[in-house]
Design an enzyme around this catalytic site. Structure first.
Site, PDB file in Angstrom:
ATOM      1  N   GLU A 161       0.822  -1.195   0.000  1.00  0.00           N
ATOM      2  CA  GLU A 161       0.000   0.000   0.000  1.00  0.00           C
ATOM      3  C   GLU A 161       0.861   1.252   0.000  1.00  0.00           C
ATOM      4  O   GLU A 161       1.999   1.242   0.458  1.00  0.00           O
ATOM      5  CB  GLU A 161      -0.884   0.008   1.247  1.00  0.00           C
ATOM      6  N   CYS A 172       3.463   8.316   1.198  1.00  0.00           N
ATOM      7  CA  CYS A 172       4.117   7.366   2.087  1.00  0.00           C
ATOM      8  C   CYS A 172       4.217   6.045   1.319  1.00  0.00           C
ATOM      9  O   CYS A 172       3.196   5.475   0.944  1.00  0.00           O
ATOM     10  CB  CYS A 172       3.258   7.230   3.340  1.00  0.00           C
ATOM     11  N   CYS A 204       7.495  -7.295   6.938  1.00  0.00           N
ATOM     12  CA  CYS A 204       8.697  -6.760   7.585  1.00  0.00           C
ATOM     13  C   CYS A 204       9.247  -7.802   8.544  1.00  0.00           C
ATOM     14  O   CYS A 204       8.497  -8.497   9.230  1.00  0.00           O
ATOM     15  CB  CYS A 204       8.363  -5.480   8.355  1.00  0.00           C
ATOM     16  N   CYS A 232       8.546  -5.461  15.346  1.00  0.00           N
ATOM     17  CA  CYS A 232       8.259  -4.562  16.462  1.00  0.00           C
ATOM     18  C   CYS A 232       6.874  -4.934  17.005  1.00  0.00           C
ATOM     19  O   CYS A 232       5.942  -5.173  16.233  1.00  0.00           O
ATOM     20  CB  CYS A 232       8.302  -3.105  16.011  1.00  0.00           C
ATOM     21  N   CYS A 279       3.507  -3.014  15.803  1.00  0.00           N
ATOM     22  CA  CYS A 279       3.331  -2.599  14.412  1.00  0.00           C
ATOM     23  C   CYS A 279       2.599  -3.654  13.584  1.00  0.00           C
ATOM     24  O   CYS A 279       2.932  -4.839  13.644  1.00  0.00           O
ATOM     25  CB  CYS A 279       4.710  -2.336  13.809  1.00  0.00           C
ATOM     26  N   GLY A 315       7.329  -2.211   5.645  1.00  0.00           N
ATOM     27  CA  GLY A 315       8.705  -2.678   5.479  1.00  0.00           C
ATOM     28  C   GLY A 315       9.757  -1.779   6.097  1.00  0.00           C
ATOM     29  O   GLY A 315       9.477  -0.663   6.527  1.00  0.00           O
ATOM     30  N   GLU A 316      10.973  -2.319   6.149  1.00  0.00           N
ATOM     31  CA  GLU A 316      12.113  -1.578   6.688  1.00  0.00           C
ATOM     32  C   GLU A 316      12.991  -1.185   5.485  1.00  0.00           C
ATOM     33  O   GLU A 316      13.727  -2.020   4.945  1.00  0.00           O
ATOM     34  CB  GLU A 316      12.864  -2.466   7.696  1.00  0.00           C
ATOM     35  N   ASN A 336      -1.519   4.258  17.309  1.00  0.00           N
ATOM     36  CA  ASN A 336      -2.707   3.908  16.534  1.00  0.00           C
ATOM     37  C   ASN A 336      -3.079   2.466  16.800  1.00  0.00           C
ATOM     38  O   ASN A 336      -2.245   1.579  16.656  1.00  0.00           O
ATOM     39  CB  ASN A 336      -2.432   4.062  15.032  1.00  0.00           C
ATOM     40  N   CYS A 353       0.255   5.696  10.550  1.00  0.00           N
ATOM     41  CA  CYS A 353       1.512   4.999  10.807  1.00  0.00           C
ATOM     42  C   CYS A 353       1.282   3.646  11.450  1.00  0.00           C
ATOM     43  O   CYS A 353       0.546   3.526  12.420  1.00  0.00           O
ATOM     44  CB  CYS A 353       2.374   5.788  11.779  1.00  0.00           C
TER      45      CYS A 353
HETATM   46  N1  SAH Z   1      10.409   0.212   9.240  1.00  0.00           N
HETATM   47  C1  SAH Z   1      10.599   1.606   9.235  1.00  0.00           C
HETATM   48  C2  SAH Z   1       9.639   2.279   8.316  1.00  0.00           C
HETATM   49  C3  SAH Z   1       8.178   2.066   8.640  1.00  0.00           C
HETATM   50  S1  SAH Z   1       7.659   3.548   9.221  1.00  0.00           S
HETATM   51  C4  SAH Z   1      10.508   2.150  10.644  1.00  0.00           C
HETATM   52  O1  SAH Z   1      10.129   1.391  11.526  1.00  0.00           O
HETATM   53  O2  SAH Z   1      10.873   3.303  10.849  1.00  0.00           O
HETATM   54  C5  SAH Z   1       6.311   3.257  10.141  1.00  0.00           C
HETATM   55  C6  SAH Z   1       6.315   4.206  11.322  1.00  0.00           C
HETATM   56  O3  SAH Z   1       5.118   3.977  12.048  1.00  0.00           O
HETATM   57  C7  SAH Z   1       7.465   3.916  12.262  1.00  0.00           C
HETATM   58  O4  SAH Z   1       7.899   5.074  12.911  1.00  0.00           O
HETATM   59  C8  SAH Z   1       6.777   2.980  13.233  1.00  0.00           C
HETATM   60  O5  SAH Z   1       7.489   2.870  14.415  1.00  0.00           O
HETATM   61  C9  SAH Z   1       5.445   3.629  13.370  1.00  0.00           C
HETATM   62  N2  SAH Z   1       4.393   2.746  13.880  1.00  0.00           N
HETATM   63  C10 SAH Z   1       4.337   1.406  13.809  1.00  0.00           C
HETATM   64  N3  SAH Z   1       3.204   0.955  14.380  1.00  0.00           N
HETATM   65  C11 SAH Z   1       2.539   2.040  14.822  1.00  0.00           C
HETATM   66  C12 SAH Z   1       1.289   2.237  15.472  1.00  0.00           C
HETATM   67  N4  SAH Z   1       0.494   1.208  15.748  1.00  0.00           N
HETATM   68  N5  SAH Z   1       0.921   3.499  15.785  1.00  0.00           N
HETATM   69  C13 SAH Z   1       1.697   4.547  15.450  1.00  0.00           C
HETATM   70  N6  SAH Z   1       2.868   4.417  14.825  1.00  0.00           N
HETATM   71  C14 SAH Z   1       3.289   3.185  14.510  1.00  0.00           C
HETATM   72 FE1  SF4 Z   2       9.231  -2.305  13.097  1.00  0.00          FE
HETATM   73 FE2  SF4 Z   2       9.172  -0.551  11.056  1.00  0.00          FE
HETATM   74 FE3  SF4 Z   2       9.083  -3.201  10.599  1.00  0.00          FE
HETATM   75 FE4  SF4 Z   2       6.987  -1.999  11.696  1.00  0.00          FE
HETATM   76  S1  SF4 Z   2       7.772  -1.627   9.667  1.00  0.00           S
HETATM   77  S2  SF4 Z   2       7.909  -3.973  12.354  1.00  0.00           S
HETATM   78  S3  SF4 Z   2       7.987  -0.424  12.946  1.00  0.00           S
HETATM   79  S4  SF4 Z   2      10.771  -2.075  11.511  1.00  0.00           S
END
Ligand code: SAH
Ligand code: SF4
Length: 348
Positions: A90, A111, A118, A122, A125, A165-166, A296, A339
């Site tokens: 997406e 975005c 991923c 985390c 997420c 993704g990362e 979120n 996010c």
């Molecule tokens: N993998 C990279 C890029 C993804 S960015 C990273 O982790 O930075 C997605 C962003 O949304 C990151 O800052 C992540 O920590 C944040 N995020 C993940 N789950 C979330 C949630 N449930 N609510 C708010 N932010 C979240």
């Molecule tokens: Fe963690 Fe970013 Fe991967 Fe979500 S997308 S699991 S925040 S590394």
């Protein structure tokens, strides 16, 4: 040679056996792909037939297909793409108006996703819930921008790698994509308008600092002590906060740039006021700002966001510690486009 790069749209390096042509041919080709947005190689009428034939056989202009478009009440739009191999990702388009109630948006941030799933897992997420499936190709990354522009009839002005993704774990394709996105023969989006967000892949942060472009960097921090960060972000065991912040300082000094730290506030997990005080202490001396993001909700995960007043006090503690912090206004919440809400599962 660089004008040949548009052909990176989904090729393998060893298939670069196009007829060798003069530079102006390559310029014609990149103009067709990026400026005129041709839909097919056949349409590239000023290229020799031999070229067109060769291009048709080996390359694809478009590597994603729109499957669904959703609009949010706050004008955020979410696009679901089908990739050639039957995977899905997406992108989220976030228009911004000059004034809060201005009529026409003048900035369009996209975005984009960098991987299918991923691997970093985390705990909070949605994108990591079902693990990692594969990296996106440079073409699939760039196509998200080009197809969104086509669908929305808007010009993307800013880009954030904050989708699924990362991005730093797909560094090579990411850099190839950025070449197409940033170059004047390509999409010509300024490097300072492009932000890569990472959960903290230290060697790649250093590699980004060492390459020539002035791409912006955002770090998903989400904890000020290793205890807290370990408990929600497995990557912290490999690259603890001290190592991460060292790499951030390196980036800032090498690039003469400020870093953005993202900090999600999760009730009872990382929102204790002592984390705010510790954060202010640890970030002293690093040119940065902090975006505080109320968590979120993700279906299937137990976490919640703190009360608004609690988040505000967290921000105040940072401010008193001399750190610039903003409590972010979240967009796209009602269509799960905010996010961390992008996931594979809702697609199927
Ligand atoms: N993998 C990279 C890029 C993804 S960015 C990273 O982790 O930075 C997605 C962003 O949304 C990151 O800052 C992540 O920590 C944040 N995020 C993940 N789950 C979330 C949630 N449930 N609510 C708010 N932010 C979240
Ligand atoms: Fe963690 Fe970013 Fe991967 Fe979500 S997308 S699991 S925040 S590394």
């Amino acid at each position: 040679m660089s004008v040949l790069k548009p052909l990176l749209i989904d090729q393998l390096p060893d298939t670069w056996d196009l007829p060798i042509g003069p530079r102006f041919r390559r310029k014609q080709l990149s103009d067709w792909v990026f400026k005129k947005r041709a839909n097919s190689f056949e349409a590239m009428t000023n290229l020799p037939e031999q070229w067109r034939k060769c291009l048709c056989e080996k390359y694809r202009i478009k590597s994603i297909e729109l499957l669904r478009k959703q609009g949010s009440k706050d004008t955020t739009r979410k696009y679901l793409w089908k990739l050639a191999e039957g995977d899905y990702v997406e992108s989220v388009l976030i228009p911004a108006s000059p004034a809060l109630y201005g009529d026409k948006a003048d900035r369009f941030t996209l975005c984009v996703s960098s991987q299918v799933g991923c691997a970093y897992g985390c705990k909070f997420c949605a994108s990591g819930l079902e693990g990692w499936k594969r990296n996106l190709s440079a073409g699939e990354i760039v196509s998200q921008i080009m197809e969104t522009e086509k669908e929305s009839a808007e010009r993307i002005s800013n880009l954030v790698f904050m989708g699924m993704g990362e991005p730093m774990a797909n560094f090579e394709n990411l850099m190839l994509a950025i070449d197409m996105i940033n170059s004047d023969w390509g999409l010509n989006i300024g490097a300072r308008k492009i932000t890569i967000s990472t959960s903290g892949l230290v060697p790649k942060i250093r590699a980004l600092a060492d390459q020539e472009r002035q791409i912006r960097l955002a770090i998903s921090l989400h904890g000020a002590s290793d205890n807290v960060r370990d408990s929600i972000m497995p990557i912290n065991r490999k690259y603890p906060i001290s190592k991460l912040l060292e790499a951030c300082s390196y980036f800032c000094s090498k690039k003469k740039q400020m870093i953005t730290f993202e900090y999600i506030l999760i009730k009872g997990i990382n929102d204790h006021f002592d984390q705010a005080a510790l954060l202010a202490k640890k970030l002293k001396g690093i040119r940065s700002k902090i975006n505080l993001i109320p968590y979120n909700k993700v279906a299937g995960l137990p976490w919640e966001r703190p009360e608004k007043s609690h988040s505000q006090e967290f921000a105040h503690i940072l401010a008193r510690g001399g750190i610039k912090a903003t409590l972010r206004l979240e967009k796209g919440h009602d269509i799960d486009a905010a996010c961390g809400q992008l996931r594979l599962k809702e697609i199927s």
